[in-house]
Design a protein around this motif. Structure first.
Motif, short mmCIF file in Angstrom:
data_model
loop_
_atom_site.label_atom_id
_atom_site.label_comp_id
_atom_site.label_asym_id
_atom_site.label_seq_id
_atom_site.Cartn_x
_atom_site.Cartn_y
_atom_site.Cartn_z
N LEU A 131 -7.58 4.55 -3.46
CA LEU A 131 -7.04 4.81 -4.80
C LEU A 131 -8.01 4.35 -5.89
CD1 LEU A 131 -3.32 3.76 -4.23
CD2 LEU A 131 -4.25 6.06 -4.34
N THR A 132 -8.81 3.33 -5.58
CA THR A 132 -9.78 2.84 -6.56
C THR A 132 -11.01 3.73 -6.61
OG1 THR A 132 -9.07 0.69 -5.74
CG2 THR A 132 -10.80 0.68 -7.38
N LYS A 133 -11.41 4.23 -5.45
CA LYS A 133 -12.72 4.90 -5.37
C LYS A 133 -12.65 6.41 -5.59
CE LYS A 133 -15.05 1.24 -4.58
NZ LYS A 133 -15.91 0.72 -5.63
N VAL A 134 -11.51 7.03 -5.37
CA VAL A 134 -11.45 8.48 -5.52
C VAL A 134 -10.90 8.82 -6.91
CG1 VAL A 134 -10.50 10.62 -4.59
CG2 VAL A 134 -11.13 8.76 -3.05
N PRO A 135 -11.74 9.31 -7.80
CA PRO A 135 -11.29 9.49 -9.19
C PRO A 135 -10.19 10.54 -9.34
CG PRO A 135 -13.62 10.09 -8.93
CD PRO A 135 -13.14 9.65 -7.60
N TRP A 136 -10.12 11.49 -8.38
CA TRP A 136 -9.12 12.56 -8.50
C TRP A 136 -7.69 11.98 -8.58
CZ3 TRP A 136 -4.94 14.42 -5.68
CH2 TRP A 136 -4.49 15.71 -6.06
N VAL A 137 -7.40 10.95 -7.79
CA VAL A 137 -6.03 10.44 -7.75
C VAL A 137 -5.63 9.74 -9.04
CG1 VAL A 137 -5.90 10.20 -5.23
CG2 VAL A 137 -6.70 8.30 -6.61
N THR A 138 -6.63 9.26 -9.81
CA THR A 138 -6.27 8.66 -11.10
C THR A 138 -6.49 9.65 -12.23
OG1 THR A 138 -8.50 7.75 -11.21
CG2 THR A 138 -6.77 6.29 -10.40
N ASN A 139 -6.64 10.92 -11.88
CA ASN A 139 -6.85 11.98 -12.87
C ASN A 139 -8.09 11.68 -13.73
OD1 ASN A 139 -6.25 14.43 -13.85
ND2 ASN A 139 -4.39 13.84 -14.97
N TYR A 140 -9.14 11.17 -13.11
CA TYR A 140 -10.42 10.88 -13.76
C TYR A 140 -10.26 9.92 -14.94
CZ TYR A 140 -11.75 14.66 -10.75
OH TYR A 140 -11.93 15.44 -9.64
N ASN A 141 -9.32 9.00 -14.80
CA ASN A 141 -9.13 8.01 -15.85
C ASN A 141 -10.24 6.97 -15.76
OD1 ASN A 141 -8.06 5.41 -16.96
ND2 ASN A 141 -6.34 6.75 -17.49
N PHE A 196 -7.41 -0.02 3.18
CA PHE A 196 -7.95 1.33 3.05
C PHE A 196 -7.30 2.07 1.88
CE2 PHE A 196 -7.54 5.87 3.84
CZ PHE A 196 -8.86 6.23 3.86
N ILE A 197 -5.98 2.01 1.77
CA ILE A 197 -5.29 2.79 0.74
C ILE A 197 -5.68 2.31 -0.65
CG2 ILE A 197 -3.03 3.26 -0.26
CD1 ILE A 197 -1.97 3.41 2.65
N ILE A 198 -5.72 0.99 -0.85
CA ILE A 198 -6.09 0.48 -2.17
C ILE A 198 -7.53 0.86 -2.50
CG2 ILE A 198 -6.33 -1.61 -3.58
CD1 ILE A 198 -3.42 -0.74 -2.88
N TRP A 199 -8.42 0.78 -1.49
CA TRP A 199 -9.82 1.20 -1.69
C TRP A 199 -9.88 2.67 -2.07
CZ3 TRP A 199 -12.49 4.93 1.08
CH2 TRP A 199 -13.87 5.00 0.82
N ALA A 252 0.84 -1.20 0.00
CA ALA A 252 0.00 0.00 0.00
C ALA A 252 0.88 1.25 0.00
CB ALA A 252 -0.91 -0.01 1.21
N PHE A 253 1.97 1.23 0.78
CA PHE A 253 2.85 2.40 0.79
C PHE A 253 3.54 2.55 -0.57
CE2 PHE A 253 2.81 1.24 5.42
CZ PHE A 253 1.92 2.24 5.76
N MET A 254 3.82 1.41 -1.22
CA MET A 254 4.37 1.48 -2.58
C MET A 254 3.35 2.15 -3.50
SD MET A 254 6.10 -2.29 -3.05
CE MET A 254 6.72 -2.03 -4.71
N ALA A 255 2.07 1.78 -3.35
CA ALA A 255 1.02 2.37 -4.19
C ALA A 255 0.95 3.87 -3.97
CB ALA A 255 -0.31 1.71 -3.87
N VAL A 256 1.05 4.28 -2.70
CA VAL A 256 1.02 5.72 -2.43
C VAL A 256 2.15 6.42 -3.17
CG1 VAL A 256 1.30 7.48 -0.64
CG2 VAL A 256 -0.08 5.46 -0.18
N GLY A 257 3.36 5.84 -3.12
CA GLY A 257 4.50 6.43 -3.83
C GLY A 257 4.25 6.52 -5.32
N ALA A 258 3.69 5.45 -5.89
CA ALA A 258 3.46 5.43 -7.34
C ALA A 258 2.42 6.47 -7.73
CB ALA A 258 3.01 4.03 -7.75
N PHE A 259 1.29 6.49 -7.01
CA PHE A 259 0.22 7.42 -7.39
C PHE A 259 0.61 8.86 -7.11
CE2 PHE A 259 -2.28 3.71 -7.93
CZ PHE A 259 -3.27 4.08 -8.84
N ALA A 260 1.34 9.10 -6.02
CA ALA A 260 1.78 10.47 -5.74
C ALA A 260 2.73 10.94 -6.84
CB ALA A 260 2.45 10.53 -4.37
#
Lengths: 358, 278
Positions: free
Chosen positions: A148-158, A143-146, A82-90
């Motif tokens: 990143l999946t549910k909040v469209p802002w972090v994926t730039n509305y992809n 929580f973090i994976i959820w 999850a912390f890796m995911a935070v680094g990647a998405f940030a």
């Protein structure tokens, strides 16, 4: 061992506290680095780079991160992916939203965001420990994976949720061939491994280990428990965050939450346990074991099928791999609970005396 | 009952310890300390003082509250009532970290070493308060990180020489025999260069030679560094020989206080150790 420290006397504490106090070890590590930086790029195939070397190095970095937290500071964590995911998405967001941001700065900033998130999820460690803390970090994983999946802002509305990672461009040079990516990853991992070694061999590492081994005694000699634990969470998550960014940009080529699932967290934990808890070398050995063993097993099964009378259907073959891999891990934990790094040092001690038993 | 108290049974005939050092003013004053865990009263209205450079022993039967007293002095427990005045600064309670920063170091009854670390690293942790390098400096191994490591190593090596543990410097403490572990724990406490050293049963479980060594080290620390020492010990021979003054606790109350000879003759102390017929 083929060599020993005989005749190498130190006359200063500086020489005595070197990372490699024995000359032959220094030559050895220089040789390994030379092979990694010069020799390997000359001979390796693109498959070797993309499927083996790059994931091995990136996961080693994540394992170093977890080893700092679990191996040195003694705080069990199941949330490394999850912390890796935070680094990647940030990192993705920094690159997408700040035009012209240097790629390496974006990776480092991604690591810093992961560190901040790590501190937040590290707060329960001030009250709970052991298995209970592991469950708290498991909450971070879900929580973090959820999020990143549910909040469209972090994926730039992809729309699809799987984003193609931007190409890595540093100082105008595009790192898109496998050898170029490999050299970039290798440089970052080598520098960060050195930094980790420096932190763990000095006062900070001793504070972490003191908290791990006996927290009351550590407090009594003046080690502040809260700051030391949270710093371990921050540094560990920073390492995981950078590893996550590299995982997305240099290995997968996509940024997606599903790549950082619980399975990856467990694989990193296995790397730390099998490699050796509380050693930097062990992080590399564990990563090599976890990355290489499935590939070796796969090749073996294919070879057996093709060259021997034993016929193994493809479906049975892949199940067989999983079974053998699992058995290997269990056998390993029973035979050498301290990991490959301990095996390495036992081997060295045995060879000092060989062939005489005493 | 006259001079045949159990305390004399194990003690060697001894004159008051002749020493070069002189006890100074009061460095630590414990005033009306009471500590309770729920309904259990561990300490009730305890007052005593410790003078600079002296060796002060706390004795008493099991469960008398001796270890609790040390835990109150260095902040592991917070007393409900009373104040502790250390070097002229009165306080009701303090956290362990502040106590360490003020110069109070201690050893534990059950060895509290960091088992996964070498002897050298264990002793180096004793100096952590003197190392100010940030984690960035440490990661890059520049500036203060490196200089502090070397400067503090010098001091630690001095202590290693002092306690005669040069040969086990690199050994993980978990592999050491009990007596040596106790000595390493003393080394770690000394590494902080404490003003006040609290020793919780430094000689428990040791054989005669190890006890003699430990006594010698305690006296040497006291004389060479001038460290004030408060120690808990069950071996009455040792207590009567090396301490300047003795406090006796029983059931959380103070029943005796004074020089060893007085304490030995104190009827309440004798009763506490032997029991009395009712």
């Amino acid at each position: 061992m083929l060599y020993r420290e005989a005749g190498q006397f130190k006359t200063s504490y500086l020489a005595d506290s070197a990372i490699f106090p024995i000359r032959q070890d220094r030559i050895g590590i220089a040789l390994i680095l030379a092979i990694a930086f010069v020799g390997v790029p000359l001979v390796a195939t693109p498959y070797f780079f993309s499927a083996i070397l790059i994931p091995f190095l990136i996961l080693s970095l994540a394992a170093i991160g977890l080893n700092i937290l679990t191996g040195y500071a003694g705080q069990l964590s199941l949330g490394s992916a999850a912390f890796m995911a935070v680094g990647a998405f940030a990192s993705f967001n920094f690159i997408a939203r700040i035009p012209g941001i240097p790629m390496l700065v974006a990776f480092a900033a991604g690591g810093l965001v992961a560190a901040a998130v790590g501190i937040v999820f590290g707060l329960p460690s001030l009250r709970i420990r052991g298995f209970y803390l592991a469950v708290a970090t498991l909450a971070a994983q879900f929580f973090i994976i959820w999020f990143l999946t549910k909040v469209p802002w972090v994926t730039n509305y992809n729309a699809s949720g799987v984003i193609t990672a931007q190409p890595i461009v540093i100082l105008g040079y595009r790192f898109d061939s496998p050898p170029a990516k490999y050299l970039l990853v290798l440089s970052i991992v080598a520098l960060m491994a050195l930094a980790a070694k420096n932190m763990t061999r000095g006062n900070l590492g001793r504070k972490w280990m003191a908290i791990r081994d006996m927290d009351v005694a550590a407090e009594v000699i003046g080690i502040p428990q809260m700051r030391t634990k949270l710093l371990a969470f921050a540094v560990s998550s920073f390492y995981c965050g950078v590893a996550g960014a590299l995982f997305a940009y240099a290995y997968l080529g996509t940024v997606e939450p599903e790549a950082y699932n619980l399975d990856l967290s467990f694989r990193i934990l296995f790397m730390v346990i099998i490699g050796g808890v509380g050693t930097i070398l062990g992080s590399f050995l564990g990563s090599a074991f976890i990355v290489l063993t499935p590939i070796v097993l796969n090749t073996t099964v294919t070879w057996l099928d093709a060259h021997t009378p034993v016929h193994i259907p493809a479906s049975a073959g892949s199940n067989l791999e999983v079974v053998v891999f699992g058995v290997l891990i269990i056998a390993f934990l029973i035979l050498e609970p301290h990991g490959l790094a301990r095996l390495w040092s036992i081997g060295k001690e045995k060879l000092r005396l060989w062939p005489f038993p005493h | 009952m006259s001079e045949v108290a159990p305390v004399t049974a194990t003690s060697r005939p001894s004159a008051p310890r002749a020493s070069a050092r002189t006890a100074g003013g009061v460095i630590l004053a414990v005033d009306h300390i009471s500590l309770a865990f729920g309904g259990v009263k561990a300490l009730t209205d305890i007052s005593f003082d410790v003078r600079e450079h002296e060796i002060r022993a706390i004795i008493g039967p099991n469960g008398a509250g001796k270890s609790s007293m040390l835990n109150v002095i260095n902040g592991v427990y917070r007393p409900q009532h009373g104040t502790i005045t250390f070097r002229g600064v009165p306080r009701h309670d303090v956290n362990t970290h502040e106590a360490a920063a003020q110069g109070i170091a201690r050893t534990f009854q059950n060895i509290a070493l960091f088992k996964g670390m070498s002897v050298l690293d264990n002793i180096m942790t004793g100096r952590n308060l003197r190392m100010k390098a940030t984690f960035v400096e440490q990661a890059l191994w520049i500036g203060r990180a490196r200089n502090e490591e070397l400067a503090n190593r010098h001091k630690v090596e001095e202590i290693i020489d002092f306690l005669e543990i040069q040969h086990i410097r690199r050994t993980p403490v978990g592999r050491l025999p009990y007596g040596l572990q106790k000595r390493v724990e003393l080394a770690r406490a000394l590494a902080a260069e404490p003003v006040l050293l609290l020793l919780d049963e430094p000689m428990a479980g040791m054989n005669v030679e190890e006890k003699q060594d430990m006594c010698r080290f305690i006296l040497d620390v006291n004389e060479q560094y001038g460290t004030t020492i408060v120690l808990i010990e069950h071996d009455m021979g040792v207590v009567m020989d090396i301490s300047d003054r003795v406090v006796v606790l029983d059931y959380g109350k103070k029943i005796g206080d004074g020089v060893p000879a007085d304490v030995r003759a104190n009827q309440a102390v004798i009763d506490a150790y032997l029991g009395v017929a009712h």
